[in-house]
Design an enzyme around this catalytic site. Structure first.
Site, PDB file in Angstrom:
ATOM      1  N   ARG A 184      31.549  14.551   5.530  1.00  0.00           N
ATOM      2  CA  ARG A 184      32.253  14.503   6.746  1.00  0.00           C
ATOM      3  C   ARG A 184      33.114  13.240   6.950  1.00  0.00           C
ATOM      4  NH1 ARG A 184      31.548  19.114   5.660  1.00  0.00           N
ATOM      5  NH2 ARG A 184      31.239  20.704   6.993  1.00  0.00           N
TER       6      ARG A 184
ATOM      7  N   GLU B 168      41.826  15.671   8.807  1.00  0.00           N
ATOM      8  CA  GLU B 168      41.987  16.582   7.513  1.00  0.00           C
ATOM      9  C   GLU B 168      43.258  17.482   7.882  1.00  0.00           C
ATOM     10  OE1 GLU B 168      38.581  18.263   5.695  1.00  0.00           O
ATOM     11  OE2 GLU B 168      37.618  16.258   5.524  1.00  0.00           O
TER      12      GLU B 168
ATOM     13  N   HIS C 196      38.928  17.758   0.314  1.00  0.00           N
ATOM     14  CA  HIS C 196      37.802  18.510   0.680  1.00  0.00           C
ATOM     15  C   HIS C 196      37.518  19.682  -0.187  1.00  0.00           C
ATOM     16  CE1 HIS C 196      35.119  19.185   4.529  1.00  0.00           C
ATOM     17  NE2 HIS C 196      34.493  19.778   3.326  1.00  0.00           N
TER      18      HIS C 196
HETATM   19  C1  DGY Z   1      30.483  22.209   3.607  1.00  0.00           C
HETATM   20  O1  DGY Z   1      29.976  23.379   3.125  1.00  0.00           O
HETATM   21  O2  DGY Z   1      30.132  21.960   4.579  1.00  0.00           O
HETATM   22  C2  DGY Z   1      31.419  21.887   2.598  1.00  0.00           C
HETATM   23  O3  DGY Z   1      32.007  20.729   3.478  1.00  0.00           O
HETATM   24  C3  DGY Z   1      32.772  22.907   2.754  1.00  0.00           C
HETATM   25  O4  DGY Z   1      32.781  23.040   1.447  1.00  0.00           O
END
Ligand code: DGY
Length: 319
Positions: free
Chosen positions: A237, A266, A285
């Protein structure tokens, strides 16, 4: 029973739900839903398949009095107010066991690309600057035999450890709340404290969830402790990194480069100073973005919804 899917996902989800007699409404436009649209479309639903870009908070739960279950189309769930869900008896599911390999493959791709300076090398060809073979141009660094520091040794971290230890003979250090016996026995991975990881790693790959403890844990202090000018990879993240400090660390050479699949915010503004560094590669992402994985995530999200609607235990329940 009515379920909202907040963005276009593989049809496996809809097929499962409709096969059980559930009415499915989908937001299929090629843009994220606005908050207003989310509140309006969800208001008489019993289930929601949500994206990590949807804020599932108290306000939304109050606007949806019949809501029984939220199935996040992601393994992370920092977009959901779990306490508010618990208070209202709303079950929350996520998608573990579907995307670890795929996300680790992306982390590895970023790591290899930055190590071998692929963004710069590709730009050189694309811009017509490739004039001859260079004896000393675009020198990168090897992976083989180097030390990888994994921050967050859940299923994605472990998949990354496996690929790097087995594929590149890398020494794996990791930070996690609990020891990972499998990785220690099979890969020789060693659990270390945060400072040791920062000091000894040639590569650092972040795989932790976003929590109050990990918020901006990669900050000036952390970058200053890095001894080997590592390459820094984040597929977890954006908020686990202080981006101003990251920019400084790149400028000062505290880190040699960065591969980021996640940023804050984002989407990242094209004006972000991070984009000015030649040794930074940023992707939008896409950690779990393969056809196979997204199909599996969709099926698991639908199974989570079905179980929640029927008052059963979710196959992947977030507690
Ligand atoms: C998640 O699954 O948390 C990822 O960041 C999304 O692809």
């Amino acid at each position: 029973m009515k379920v909202l899917i907040t963005e276009k996902i593989p049809s496996s989800a809809k097929t499962i739900l409709e096969g059980q007699g559930v009415e499915v409404i989908e937001f299929t436009e090629d843009r994220p839903m606005t908050r207003e649209e989310l509140l309006t479309m969800a208001k008489d639903c019993q289930g929601i398949i949500s994206m990590l870009s949807n804020k599932i908070d108290k306000e939304l739960m109050e606007a949806c009095p019949q809501l029984k279950v939220v199935a996040n189309y992601a393994v992370g769930f920092d977009n959901i107010d779990l306490a508010a869900a618990r208070e209202r008896g709303i079950k929350v599911g996520n998608t573990p066991n579907t995307l670890a390999e795929t996300t680790a493959e992306l982390a590895l791709s970023l790591m290899m690309s930055v190590a071998r300076r692929l963004p710069e090398a590709f730009a050189n060809v694309k811009n017509g600057e490739w004039k001859r073979w260079l004896a000393s141009g675009f020198l990168g660094r090897d992976l083989k035999g180097k030390t990888l520091g994994i921050f967050g040794m859940g299923e994605i971290g472990e998949a990354m450890a496996y690929k790097c230890a087995r594929g590149f003979d890398m020494k794996v250090l990791y930070c996690a709340r609990s020891p990972k016996k499998n990785a220690e026995e099979k890969l020789g991975a060693q659990k270390v404290d945060f400072d040791t990881l920062l000091q000894e790693a040639d590569y650092i790959s972040v795989h932790c969830p976003l929590t109050p403890e990990t918020l901006e844990i990669f900050n000036k202090d952390a970058f200053n402790k890095m001894k080997k000018a590592p390459i820094f990879i984040n597929t977890a993240r954006g908020k686990v990194v202080n981006q101003v400090d990251l920019d400084e660390a790149l400028k000062s050479g505290k880190i040699a480069g960065a591969g980021l699949d996640v940023t804050e915010p984002e989407p990242l503004s094209p004006e972000s100073p991070l984009l000015k560094h030649a040794n930074v590669l940023i992707t939008p992402h896409i950690g779990s973005a393969t056809h196979e994985t997204r199909t599996n995530m969709a099926a698991l999200a639908a199974q989570n919804i079905m179980a929640g609607l029927l008052g059963e235990k979710l196959p992947a329940e977030v507690k």
